[in-house]
Scaffold this active site. Structure first.
Site, PDB file in Angstrom:
ATOM      1  N   LYS A  44      10.759 -20.004  -0.264  1.00  0.00           N
ATOM      2  CA  LYS A  44      10.224 -19.094   0.744  1.00  0.00           C
ATOM      3  C   LYS A  44       9.408 -19.892   1.774  1.00  0.00           C
ATOM      4  O   LYS A  44       8.921 -20.982   1.464  1.00  0.00           O
ATOM      5  CB  LYS A  44       9.388 -17.990   0.070  1.00  0.00           C
ATOM      6  CG  LYS A  44       8.324 -18.507  -0.918  1.00  0.00           C
ATOM      7  CD  LYS A  44       7.087 -18.994  -0.205  1.00  0.00           C
ATOM      8  CE  LYS A  44       6.205 -19.821  -1.073  1.00  0.00           C
ATOM      9  NZ  LYS A  44       5.294 -20.653  -0.274  1.00  0.00           N
ATOM     10  N   TYR A  83       3.526 -13.719   0.036  1.00  0.00           N
ATOM     11  CA  TYR A  83       3.147 -13.182  -1.275  1.00  0.00           C
ATOM     12  C   TYR A  83       2.370 -11.870  -1.153  1.00  0.00           C
ATOM     13  O   TYR A  83       2.707 -10.881  -1.813  1.00  0.00           O
ATOM     14  CB  TYR A  83       2.311 -14.205  -2.040  1.00  0.00           C
ATOM     15  CG  TYR A  83       3.080 -15.405  -2.488  1.00  0.00           C
ATOM     16  CD1 TYR A  83       4.172 -15.292  -3.343  1.00  0.00           C
ATOM     17  CD2 TYR A  83       2.735 -16.674  -2.049  1.00  0.00           C
ATOM     18  CE1 TYR A  83       4.894 -16.402  -3.752  1.00  0.00           C
ATOM     19  CE2 TYR A  83       3.448 -17.793  -2.454  1.00  0.00           C
ATOM     20  CZ  TYR A  83       4.516 -17.644  -3.297  1.00  0.00           C
ATOM     21  OH  TYR A  83       5.234 -18.743  -3.695  1.00  0.00           O
TER      22      TYR A  83
END
Length: 321
Positions: free
Chosen positions: A98, A182
């Site tokens: 990511k 996140y």
């Protein structure tokens, strides 16, 4: 039908060496067989835990290796889309670090490439494979804290190294892309809702990258406040506030590294704590990927989910100007 995936890692990144390489090696139905790096010194630690590892000195030669079924990509952020697309066109399954892309629209092209190739492609968003997040989603759905009204989230660490890729604008650095993924994605995962509006966004910049970002957002049924920083003392926590209780995850993102994974549910004076001292979300992520690629199981974090988180990141940048 194959009973396991033969994995290769595209680049000898420190994170791949310390976390994902060992996780691929340890996961059921997977085997680490190849690495792409031109540095024998960087390859040596991988070969230490993966005997017989084949090392390719170019990325193109690596992707041409017919003995590789799946590729893990830990390259800098600005290279994720390019090499995920190339790996898919080479007939490989792909697990890419990511953020999957630097803008939501870029993920549309990867979804099309995935579908054309008939392979699994996903962002390495490991937290949704951890049992604490599945428990949080189930508790919220069953009404354990009543009606959700507010989510608070924070994630920070200190890194002012100008040579680190996280502090370079040309590599897609900055706190929002590195760890905002996140605090935004976990909220979407637990609630199943998408942000309607970024109400406010305060972002501090340093040499072209964001080092502090505090936002307020409105979701269909609750409000949200979150911040990330790469210039604060290490911290992470996510709290869901409901009409009948509060649910808190005290080590939501770096379980076992930052501390023990715990989920606390407080209702009045009663506190119930759930603990997962041993769960390794990196190994669980690889095992879920293997099962999806080999058996067609649903994958917990498809590209469509990652596109939603990237859309929220895009909204934050747009609000911040």
């Amino acid at each position: 039908m194959a009973d396991h995936l033969r994995w290769g890692i595209l680049g000898a990144a420190k994170f791949a060496r310390e976390f994902m390489g060992p996780a691929i090696h340890a996961a059921r139905r997977g085997e680490l067989v190849a690495l792409a790096t031109s540095s024998p010194e960087k390859a040596a630690p991988f070969a230490a835990f993966a005997p017989g590892l084949r090392v390719h000195d170019s990325y193109d030669a690596f992707l041409a290796d017919p003995e590789i079924d799946a590729v893990y990509i830990p390259l800098p952020n600005h290279l994720h889309v390019e090499w995920t697309d190339k790996a898919l066109k080479a007939g490989k399954h792909v697990l890419c670090e990511k953020p999957m892309a630097l803008a939501a629209g870029e993920i549309d092209g990867l979804i099309a490439a995935r579908d054309t190739a008939g392979k699994l492609a996903a962002e390495a968003y490991m937290i949704v494979h951890h049992p604490q997040w599945h428990k949080a989603r189930a508790l919220l759905a069953e009404g354990a804290i009543g009606t959700l009204r507010m989510v608070d989230a924070g994630f920070s660490f200190f890194n002012d190294d100008g040579g680190n890729i996280r502090n370079k604008p040309e590599t897609g650095g900055g706190g929002i892309r590195d760890i905002g993924v996140y605090i935004y994605g976990c909220t979407r995962f637990v609630t199943g809702e998408e942000p309607e509006e970024i109400v406010s966004a305060r972002v501090d910049w340093e040499n072209g990258v964001d080092t502090f970002a505090s936002i307020a957002a409105r979701f269909p049924s609750f409000d949200y406040a979150g911040y990330v920083s790469t210039r604060l003392s290490p911290y992470q926590e996510v709290t869901f506030h409901g009409t009948d209780g509060v649910m808190k995850l005290t080590t939501p993102f770096n379980a076992r590294v930052f501390g023990e994974a715990r989920l606390e549910v407080r209702r009045g004076m009663e506190v119930v704590t759930h603990r997962w001292p041993q769960a390794d979300h990196y190994v669980l992520q690889v095992e879920a990927f293997n099962a999806s690629a080999l058996d067609g199981d649903d994958y917990p974090c498809p590209l469509e989910f990652s596109r939603g988180t990237q859309r929220m990141i895009d909204m934050v940048f747009a609000k911040a100007g």
